[in-house]
Design a protein around this motif. Structure first.
Motif, PDB file in Angstrom:
ATOM      1  N   VAL A  50       1.201  -2.483   6.002  1.00 52.43           N
ATOM      2  CA  VAL A  50       0.205  -1.446   6.295  1.00 52.43           C
ATOM      3  C   VAL A  50      -1.142  -1.773   5.657  1.00 52.43           C
ATOM      4  O   VAL A  50      -2.189  -1.627   6.284  1.00 52.43           O
ATOM      5  CB  VAL A  50       0.704  -0.061   5.820  1.00 52.43           C
ATOM      6  N   THR A  51      -1.134  -2.238   4.405  1.00 49.86           N
ATOM      7  CA  THR A  51      -2.390  -2.414   3.664  1.00 49.86           C
ATOM      8  C   THR A  51      -2.877  -3.852   3.585  1.00 49.86           C
ATOM      9  O   THR A  51      -4.054  -4.087   3.348  1.00 49.86           O
ATOM     10  CB  THR A  51      -2.260  -1.869   2.229  1.00 49.86           C
ATOM     11  N   GLY A  52      -1.987  -4.834   3.706  1.00 49.80           N
ATOM     12  CA  GLY A  52      -2.382  -6.239   3.587  1.00 49.80           C
ATOM     13  C   GLY A  52      -2.695  -6.621   2.155  1.00 49.80           C
ATOM     14  O   GLY A  52      -2.156  -6.062   1.212  1.00 49.80           O
ATOM     15  N   THR A  53      -3.604  -7.564   2.000  1.00 51.54           N
ATOM     16  CA  THR A  53      -3.980  -8.058   0.677  1.00 51.54           C
ATOM     17  C   THR A  53      -5.240  -7.345   0.193  1.00 51.54           C
ATOM     18  O   THR A  53      -5.895  -6.636   0.944  1.00 51.54           O
ATOM     19  CB  THR A  53      -4.228  -9.581   0.713  1.00 51.54           C
ATOM     20  N   LEU A  54      -5.595  -7.590  -1.060  1.00 53.20           N
ATOM     21  CA  LEU A  54      -6.778  -6.982  -1.671  1.00 53.20           C
ATOM     22  C   LEU A  54      -7.890  -8.014  -1.805  1.00 53.20           C
ATOM     23  O   LEU A  54      -7.647  -9.220  -1.792  1.00 53.20           O
ATOM     24  CB  LEU A  54      -6.421  -6.443  -3.060  1.00 53.20           C
ATOM     25  N   SER A  55      -9.097  -7.551  -1.976  1.00 56.81           N
ATOM     26  CA  SER A  55     -10.265  -8.397  -2.237  1.00 56.81           C
ATOM     27  C   SER A  55     -10.389  -9.534  -1.232  1.00 56.81           C
ATOM     28  O   SER A  55     -10.458 -10.705  -1.580  1.00 56.81           O
ATOM     29  CB  SER A  55     -10.216  -8.953  -3.667  1.00 56.81           C
ATOM     30  N   ASN A  56     -10.373  -9.166   0.051  1.00 62.95           N
ATOM     31  CA  ASN A  56     -10.510 -10.146   1.135  1.00 62.95           C
ATOM     32  C   ASN A  56      -9.463 -11.250   1.080  1.00 62.95           C
ATOM     33  O   ASN A  56      -9.756 -12.420   1.264  1.00 62.95           O
ATOM     34  CB  ASN A  56     -11.918 -10.750   1.155  1.00 62.95           C
ATOM     35  N   GLY A  57      -8.232 -10.867   0.802  1.00 60.60           N
ATOM     36  CA  GLY A  57      -7.128 -11.820   0.824  1.00 60.60           C
ATOM     37  C   GLY A  57      -6.914 -12.599  -0.452  1.00 60.60           C
ATOM     38  O   GLY A  57      -6.100 -13.511  -0.483  1.00 60.60           O
ATOM     39  N   LYS A  58      -7.615 -12.276  -1.525  1.00 60.83           N
ATOM     40  CA  LYS A  58      -7.479 -13.036  -2.770  1.00 60.83           C
ATOM     41  C   LYS A  58      -6.319 -12.555  -3.638  1.00 60.83           C
ATOM     42  O   LYS A  58      -5.821 -13.300  -4.471  1.00 60.83           O
ATOM     43  CB  LYS A  58      -8.775 -12.966  -3.573  1.00 60.83           C
TER      44      LYS A  58
ATOM     45  N   VAL B 158      20.680  -2.298  -6.028  1.00 60.54           N
ATOM     46  CA  VAL B 158      20.306  -1.404  -4.933  1.00 60.54           C
ATOM     47  C   VAL B 158      18.830  -1.008  -5.072  1.00 60.54           C
ATOM     48  O   VAL B 158      18.088  -0.977  -4.079  1.00 60.54           O
ATOM     49  CB  VAL B 158      21.233  -0.168  -4.887  1.00 60.54           C
ATOM     50  N   PHE B 159      18.396  -0.720  -6.288  1.00 57.07           N
ATOM     51  CA  PHE B 159      16.974  -0.434  -6.528  1.00 57.07           C
ATOM     52  C   PHE B 159      16.115  -1.623  -6.095  1.00 57.07           C
ATOM     53  O   PHE B 159      15.063  -1.448  -5.469  1.00 57.07           O
ATOM     54  CB  PHE B 159      16.731  -0.128  -8.014  1.00 57.07           C
ATOM     55  N   TYR B 160      16.558  -2.838  -6.397  1.00 56.83           N
ATOM     56  CA  TYR B 160      15.825  -4.046  -6.018  1.00 56.83           C
ATOM     57  C   TYR B 160      15.647  -4.106  -4.493  1.00 56.83           C
ATOM     58  O   TYR B 160      14.565  -4.422  -3.994  1.00 56.83           O
ATOM     59  CB  TYR B 160      16.553  -5.296  -6.530  1.00 56.83           C
ATOM     60  N   ILE B 161      16.720  -3.783  -3.757  1.00 54.99           N
ATOM     61  CA  ILE B 161      16.626  -3.778  -2.296  1.00 54.99           C
ATOM     62  C   ILE B 161      15.581  -2.756  -1.842  1.00 54.99           C
ATOM     63  O   ILE B 161      14.706  -3.075  -1.032  1.00 54.99           O
ATOM     64  CB  ILE B 161      17.997  -3.470  -1.652  1.00 54.99           C
ATOM     65  N   ALA B 162      15.668  -1.543  -2.369  1.00 51.15           N
ATOM     66  CA  ALA B 162      14.721  -0.489  -1.980  1.00 51.15           C
ATOM     67  C   ALA B 162      13.289  -0.888  -2.329  1.00 51.15           C
ATOM     68  O   ALA B 162      12.369  -0.711  -1.519  1.00 51.15           O
ATOM     69  CB  ALA B 162      15.097   0.829  -2.663  1.00 51.15           C
ATOM     70  N   ALA B 163      13.090  -1.441  -3.522  1.00 57.06           N
ATOM     71  CA  ALA B 163      11.745  -1.839  -3.946  1.00 57.06           C
ATOM     72  C   ALA B 163      11.195  -2.936  -3.027  1.00 57.06           C
ATOM     73  O   ALA B 163      10.020  -2.902  -2.645  1.00 57.06           O
ATOM     74  CB  ALA B 163      11.772  -2.316  -5.402  1.00 57.06           C
ATOM     75  N   GLY B 164      12.030  -3.894  -2.670  1.00 48.94           N
ATOM     76  CA  GLY B 164      11.584  -4.961  -1.777  1.00 48.94           C
ATOM     77  C   GLY B 164      11.193  -4.449  -0.404  1.00 48.94           C
ATOM     78  O   GLY B 164      10.178  -4.855   0.162  1.00 48.94           O
ATOM     79  N   LEU B 165      11.991  -3.521   0.129  1.00 46.78           N
ATOM     80  CA  LEU B 165      11.681  -2.947   1.433  1.00 46.78           C
ATOM     81  C   LEU B 165      10.374  -2.159   1.386  1.00 46.78           C
ATOM     82  O   LEU B 165       9.530  -2.268   2.284  1.00 46.78           O
ATOM     83  CB  LEU B 165      12.833  -2.064   1.906  1.00 46.78           C
ATOM     84  N   LEU B 166      10.220  -1.373   0.319  1.00 46.23           N
ATOM     85  CA  LEU B 166       8.979  -0.607   0.161  1.00 46.23           C
ATOM     86  C   LEU B 166       7.775  -1.525  -0.003  1.00 46.23           C
ATOM     87  O   LEU B 166       6.698  -1.267   0.557  1.00 46.23           O
ATOM     88  CB  LEU B 166       9.095   0.349  -1.031  1.00 46.23           C
ATOM     89  N   ARG B 167       7.936  -2.576  -0.763  1.00 45.93           N
ATOM     90  CA  ARG B 167       6.846  -3.542  -0.985  1.00 45.93           C
ATOM     91  C   ARG B 167       6.381  -4.146   0.337  1.00 45.93           C
ATOM     92  O   ARG B 167       5.189  -4.236   0.618  1.00 45.93           O
ATOM     93  CB  ARG B 167       7.322  -4.627  -1.961  1.00 45.93           C
ATOM     94  N   LEU B 168       7.351  -4.571   1.155  1.00 48.71           N
ATOM     95  CA  LEU B 168       6.981  -5.194   2.425  1.00 48.71           C
ATOM     96  C   LEU B 168       6.370  -4.181   3.392  1.00 48.71           C
ATOM     97  O   LEU B 168       5.422  -4.514   4.115  1.00 48.71           O
ATOM     98  CB  LEU B 168       8.193  -5.876   3.052  1.00 48.71           C
ATOM     99  N   ALA B 169       6.870  -2.959   3.401  1.00 51.18           N
ATOM    100  CA  ALA B 169       6.283  -1.932   4.268  1.00 51.18           C
ATOM    101  C   ALA B 169       4.838  -1.661   3.862  1.00 51.18           C
ATOM    102  O   ALA B 169       3.948  -1.559   4.714  1.00 51.18           O
ATOM    103  CB  ALA B 169       7.122  -0.653   4.204  1.00 51.18           C
ATOM    104  N   ARG B 170       4.599  -1.542   2.546  1.00 53.21           N
ATOM    105  CA  ARG B 170       3.223  -1.318   2.083  1.00 53.21           C
ATOM    106  C   ARG B 170       2.333  -2.493   2.470  1.00 53.21           C
ATOM    107  O   ARG B 170       1.212  -2.309   2.954  1.00 53.21           O
ATOM    108  CB  ARG B 170       3.184  -1.102   0.563  1.00 53.21           C
TER     109      ARG B 170
END
Length: 177
Positions: A119-127, A104-116
């Motif tokens: 919103v934020t995309g990748t770092l360092s110009n997509g690298k 269940v934690f894995y599901i929550a972490a995955g959902l949070l990861r994708l939501a972030r």
């Protein structure tokens, strides 16, 4: 008047993303039907291959869109979050309360990861990605088979879900392939 016909939104890379989601959905169905574990595992891997290409095709041909970004994340939820958890629930005979809590934690972490990510995309110009990308769950699925063949305690496999979940919501920089 705006024409919201779904086919006005779908571009070539979106069909590739949709293929990823369909692979995940079929993996869930085959797991529930308790087919040979290789079939749903193979479908999750196939979804990963499609996921690898959808963004590349979108960028190469200038077809990236908000619709495509959201569709990709929704398909990733099915293939790399829900399908691996259903696979674990079906192919492990008995799960303790702690093992269920980890999944269940894995599901929550995955959902949070994708939501972030949305919103934020990748770092360092997509690298770099921030946190472990959800498609890394392919390693979870593939690792099931050697653990099973070596008769190792499957709690080790569940602990991999915990580690991956923690890495997904971390701020660790992961180099983009």
């Amino acid at each position: 008047m705006q024409n919201n016909n779904i086919f006005n939104f779908i571009r070539t890379p979106d069909w590739i993303s949709l293929g990823n989601g369909i692979c995940g959905g079929l993996a869930i169905i085959l797991s529930i039907k308790n087919h040979n574990a290789l079939f749903p595992a193979g479908l999750i891997v196939a979804g990963g291959i499609l996921d690898f290409f959808d963004g590349r095709v979108a960028r190469k041909y200038g077809l990236a869109s908000d619709f495509g970004k959201n569709l990709d994340s929704l398909c990733d939820i099915v293939t790399f979050i829900v399908a691996p958890v259903v696979f674990a629930f079906i192919y492990l005979q008995e799960l303790s309360v702690w093992e269920v809590a980890i999944l269940v934690f894995y599901i929550a972490a995955g959902l949070l990861r994708l939501a972030r990510f949305n919103v934020t995309g990748t770092l360092s110009n997509g690298k770099y990605f921030e946190g472990m990308p959800v498609p890394f769950s392919i390693v979870l699925i593939v690792s099931y088979f050697p653990l099973l063949l070596l008769s190792l305690p499957m709690i080790l496999w569940i602990l991999l879900f915990l580690i991956h979940g923690c890495l997904m919501i971390s701020t660790v920089k992961i180099r983009k392939l």
